[in-house]
Write an enzyme that holds these catalytic residues in place. Structure first.
Site, mmCIF file in Angstrom:
data_model
loop_
_atom_site.group_PDB
_atom_site.id
_atom_site.type_symbol
_atom_site.label_atom_id
_atom_site.label_comp_id
_atom_site.label_asym_id
_atom_site.label_seq_id
_atom_site.Cartn_x
_atom_site.Cartn_y
_atom_site.Cartn_z
ATOM 1 N N LYS A 201 0.850 -1.193 0.000
ATOM 2 C CA LYS A 201 0.000 0.000 0.000
ATOM 3 C C LYS A 201 0.884 1.241 0.000
ATOM 4 O O LYS A 201 1.501 1.585 1.003
ATOM 5 C CB LYS A 201 -0.932 0.059 1.224
ATOM 6 C CG LYS A 201 -2.019 1.120 1.007
ATOM 7 C CD LYS A 201 -2.615 1.685 2.251
ATOM 8 C CE LYS A 201 -1.830 2.773 2.894
ATOM 9 N NZ LYS A 201 -1.674 4.024 2.100
ATOM 10 N N GLU A 276 10.393 0.913 10.233
ATOM 11 C CA GLU A 276 11.445 1.927 10.022
ATOM 12 C C GLU A 276 10.763 3.271 10.196
ATOM 13 O O GLU A 276 9.944 3.671 9.376
ATOM 14 C CB GLU A 276 12.043 1.738 8.620
ATOM 15 C CG GLU A 276 13.391 2.398 8.474
ATOM 16 C CD GLU A 276 13.286 3.750 7.787
ATOM 17 O OE1 GLU A 276 13.261 4.759 8.521
ATOM 18 O OE2 GLU A 276 13.224 3.787 6.549
ATOM 19 N N CYS A 310 13.924 10.539 6.413
ATOM 20 C CA CYS A 310 13.823 10.123 7.819
ATOM 21 C C CYS A 310 15.151 10.302 8.549
ATOM 22 O O CYS A 310 15.171 10.474 9.755
ATOM 23 C CB CYS A 310 13.286 8.700 7.933
ATOM 24 S SG CYS A 310 14.114 7.554 6.865
ATOM 25 N N GLU A 407 10.218 15.535 15.391
ATOM 26 C CA GLU A 407 10.554 15.406 13.977
ATOM 27 C C GLU A 407 9.672 16.354 13.151
ATOM 28 O O GLU A 407 8.459 16.374 13.305
ATOM 29 C CB GLU A 407 10.320 13.969 13.502
ATOM 30 C CG GLU A 407 10.693 13.781 12.049
ATOM 31 C CD GLU A 407 10.541 12.342 11.571
ATOM 32 O OE1 GLU A 407 9.550 11.696 11.927
ATOM 33 O OE2 GLU A 407 11.436 11.881 10.831
HETATM 34 P P1 ADP Z 1 2.110 10.958 7.255
HETATM 35 O O1 ADP Z 1 1.303 11.287 8.494
HETATM 36 O O2 ADP Z 1 3.162 11.947 7.010
HETATM 37 O O3 ADP Z 1 1.297 10.672 6.040
HETATM 38 P P2 ADP Z 1 2.431 8.204 8.048
HETATM 39 O O4 ADP Z 1 3.535 7.575 8.783
HETATM 40 O O5 ADP Z 1 1.117 8.309 8.766
HETATM 41 O O6 ADP Z 1 2.922 9.624 7.577
HETATM 42 O O7 ADP Z 1 2.189 7.451 6.661
HETATM 43 C C1 ADP Z 1 3.011 6.441 6.145
HETATM 44 C C2 ADP Z 1 2.152 5.353 5.545
HETATM 45 O O8 ADP Z 1 1.336 4.803 6.585
HETATM 46 C C3 ADP Z 1 1.180 5.808 4.465
HETATM 47 O O9 ADP Z 1 1.107 4.797 3.470
HETATM 48 C C4 ADP Z 1 -0.137 5.914 5.207
HETATM 49 O O10 ADP Z 1 -1.261 5.745 4.375
HETATM 50 C C5 ADP Z 1 -0.021 4.760 6.177
HETATM 51 N N1 ADP Z 1 -0.871 4.875 7.375
HETATM 52 C C6 ADP Z 1 -1.266 5.994 8.022
HETATM 53 N N2 ADP Z 1 -2.041 5.683 9.083
HETATM 54 C C7 ADP Z 1 -2.154 4.339 9.117
HETATM 55 C C8 ADP Z 1 -2.813 3.402 9.986
HETATM 56 N N3 ADP Z 1 -3.530 3.793 11.030
HETATM 57 N N4 ADP Z 1 -2.686 2.082 9.711
HETATM 58 C C9 ADP Z 1 -1.957 1.660 8.664
HETATM 59 N N5 ADP Z 1 -1.313 2.488 7.809
HETATM 60 C C10 ADP Z 1 -1.401 3.810 8.026
#
Ligand code: ADP
Length: 504
Positions: A201, A276, A310, A407
């Site tokens: 995803k 990560e 990161c 961060e």
């Molecule tokens: P940002 O907040 O900057 O978008 P994230 O770490 O939340 O950074 O996003 C990284 C990835 O994690 C993206 O693919 C996002 O769709 C996914 N993501 C965000 N929230 C969730 C969640 N609750 N469960 C699984 N995946 C998530």
């Protein structure tokens, strides 16, 4: 559909135009499909906030189908029994296809993420191809060991004992938006090398290069269901993937906050995981440095990829003997950097990925000023539709400030002087994170003494954020656990099985 392309002076390849213009579908079980609900989500060009494409908005139903396809491909398909040399060949083919389409992939990445097209081609795409090639080599080198078992309570035993490394199974890969294609490669390549199947995803902000990669995976001839790609939001599609009981391993790159949510969900099913996560990586400048070289290094450590890295060197500790000169140099570089769309080869700072990210970064800058920090460069967003924020350098900062502790994931540097090395170490380690760090010096003795004292998964010396597929990469403390790349990642995608064979 109107696409948000860059101005006419930066023409796109016909192939890129054709990819952007066609309807986007997800890859599930070897077929291209829409979301079960028929819903789509908008993908914007961050350089001008116009619509770039629409992709399916997957929800739990689509994730269920993708996981089922990956499960079938793993349990019943030809993939499991395929010769390691054939897996190697397929990975090499994919590497070649990524390289053959490098410019198109770079343009897609630049338009979708905002990054420089030159960086996208020279780093993101080139390293992604190299990652598939590097991992192809591991497909034929996965080994267990023969162990001479003692069995103390069976003195006359004759037992042949060995371990085998088996693929962990179906991998759910959830990736961020800062290096979309490269992060997809970091997850897919080791999964394929070890014989796993994958549901990927991509981030909702940057799903396009993953879909193009899906086309190349199809072209390479992977069996149906080995790689599935679902596009959708994190809290719906991502959460459904992380909590799915038929997923054997979650491979996540993203924020620490989201990593914790995913980790909790995965643990409920005892799903293996590698996380990560975020960083607030320190840069330590010792007094013996060449000031100009150090300033250029410090600027690059934070401003590369708009600070959306990161391991970005977002805190710098400079010996007070050279503090003013190095900061003056960094500020000059920041002020001279050319902001523009990633498609302009002259651009040094592109837009941030989204309006949300721009607001977040500007919020941090404001909080820094409110808490007493002083700006020596930047500090503002640009008043234009694109999501541009000036490269910013803050001094008069300290460890009570949010801007120093959290961060930011943007082009914002906080700088602090130190007078003795113990204080520099204490400040560098005074963070919940432990992803990267760099030391700038030519004093070999000081450098070697410093390296073991820094809590970070990678320490760079006279460089920052360098990566190689052969070196393990990952974090200590709240920067996550597990290591990507190198030999280390093979362990993350395999289970060890012990075999004992009585031949007495
Ligand atoms: P940002 O907040 O900057 O978008 P994230 O770490 O939340 O950074 O996003 C990284 C990835 O994690 C993206 O693919 C996002 O769709 C996914 N993501 C965000 N929230 C969730 C969640 N609750 N469960 C699984 N995946 C998530």
């Amino acid at each position: 559909m109107e696409t948000g392309n860059t101005p006419a002076e930066f023409p796109l390849l016909d192939a890129t135009r054709a990819f952007l213009a066609k309807p986007k579908k997800m890859l599930i079980g070897g077929e291209w499909s829409e979301a079960a609900t028929g819903r789509v989500l908008d993908v914007l060009n961050p350089a001008n906030a116009t619509l770039l494409a629409r992709v399916p908005e997957a929800d739990a139903t689509d994730v269920q189908q993708a996981v089922a396809a990956a499960r079938r491909a793993f349990d019943q398909g030809p993939w499991r029994s395929m010769k390691t040399t054939d897996r190697e060949r397929l990975l090499l083919k994919l590497a070649d296809l990524v390289e053959a389409n490098a410019r198109e992939l770079a343009e897609i990445e630049s338009l979708d993420n905002g990054k420089s097209v030159l960086v996208a081609q020279g780093l993101d795409v080139a390293m992604a191809a190299q990652c598939f090639r590097y991992m192809a080599g591991w497909a034929t080198k996965i080994e267990g060991s023969v162990i001479d078992a003692g069995i103390p309570y069976m003195p006359d035993s004759e037992v042949f004992s060995y371990t085998r490394k088996e693929p962990v199974g179906v991998v759910g890969a959830i990736i961020p938006w800062n290096f979309p294609l490269l992060m997809a490669a970091w997850k897919i390549a080791p999964a394929l090398a070890t014989g796993c199947t994958v549901v990927l995803k991509p981030a909702e902000d940057t799903p396009l290069s993953a879909l193009r990669l899906g086309e190349l995976i199809q072209e390479a001839g992977y069996p149906a269901g080995v790689v599935n790609i679902v596009t959708g939001y994190g809290h719906t599609a991502g959460a459904a993937l992380a909590s799915h009981p038929q997923i054997d391993k979650i491979a996540f790159t993203g924020s620490t906050q989201t990593g914790k949510l995913i980790g909790h969900a995965a643990l409920d099913n005892m799903t293996r995981m590698s996380l990560e996560l975020g960083g607030k990586s320190p840069v330590i400048v010792l007094p013996d440095v060449d000031v100009d070289r150090a300033a250029a290094g410090v600027a690059n450590a934070i401003f590369f990829n708009q600070g959306q890295v990161c391991t970005a060197g977002s805190r710098v500790y400079i010996h007070d003997k050279v503090f003013d000169q190095v900061i003056e140099g960094v500020a000059k570089i920041a002020q001279s950097m050319k902001l523009g769309p990633g498609m302009d080869p002259a651009t040094q700072i592109g837009p941030l990925v989204s309006a949300k990210q721009r607001e977040r970064v500007c919020g941090y800058i404001e909080s820094g000023f409110a808490e007493g920090a002083r700006g020596v460069a930047g500090g503002k967003r640009l008043e234009c539709p694109g999501y541009f924020v000036e490269p910013t350098v803050l001094v008069d900062t300290n460890h009570t400030m949010k801007v120093v502790r959290e961060e930011i994931f943007g082009p914002v540097l906080v700088a602090m002087p130190f007078s003795d090395i113990d204080t520099a170490v204490q400040l560098a380690n005074d963070t919940p994170y432990g992803l990267g760090a760099s030391i700038w010096s030519n004093d070999l003795s000081a450098i070697h003494k410093l390296i073991p004292r820094i809590h970070a998964g990678t320490v760079w010396v006279n460089c920052h954020s360098l990566l190689d597929n052969a070196l393990p990469f990952g974090g200590m403390k709240q920067s996550g656990f597990g290591r990507e790349l190198g030999r280390a990642v093979i362990d993350q995608y395999t289970e060890s099985k012990s075999v004992m064979m009585n031949y007495a």
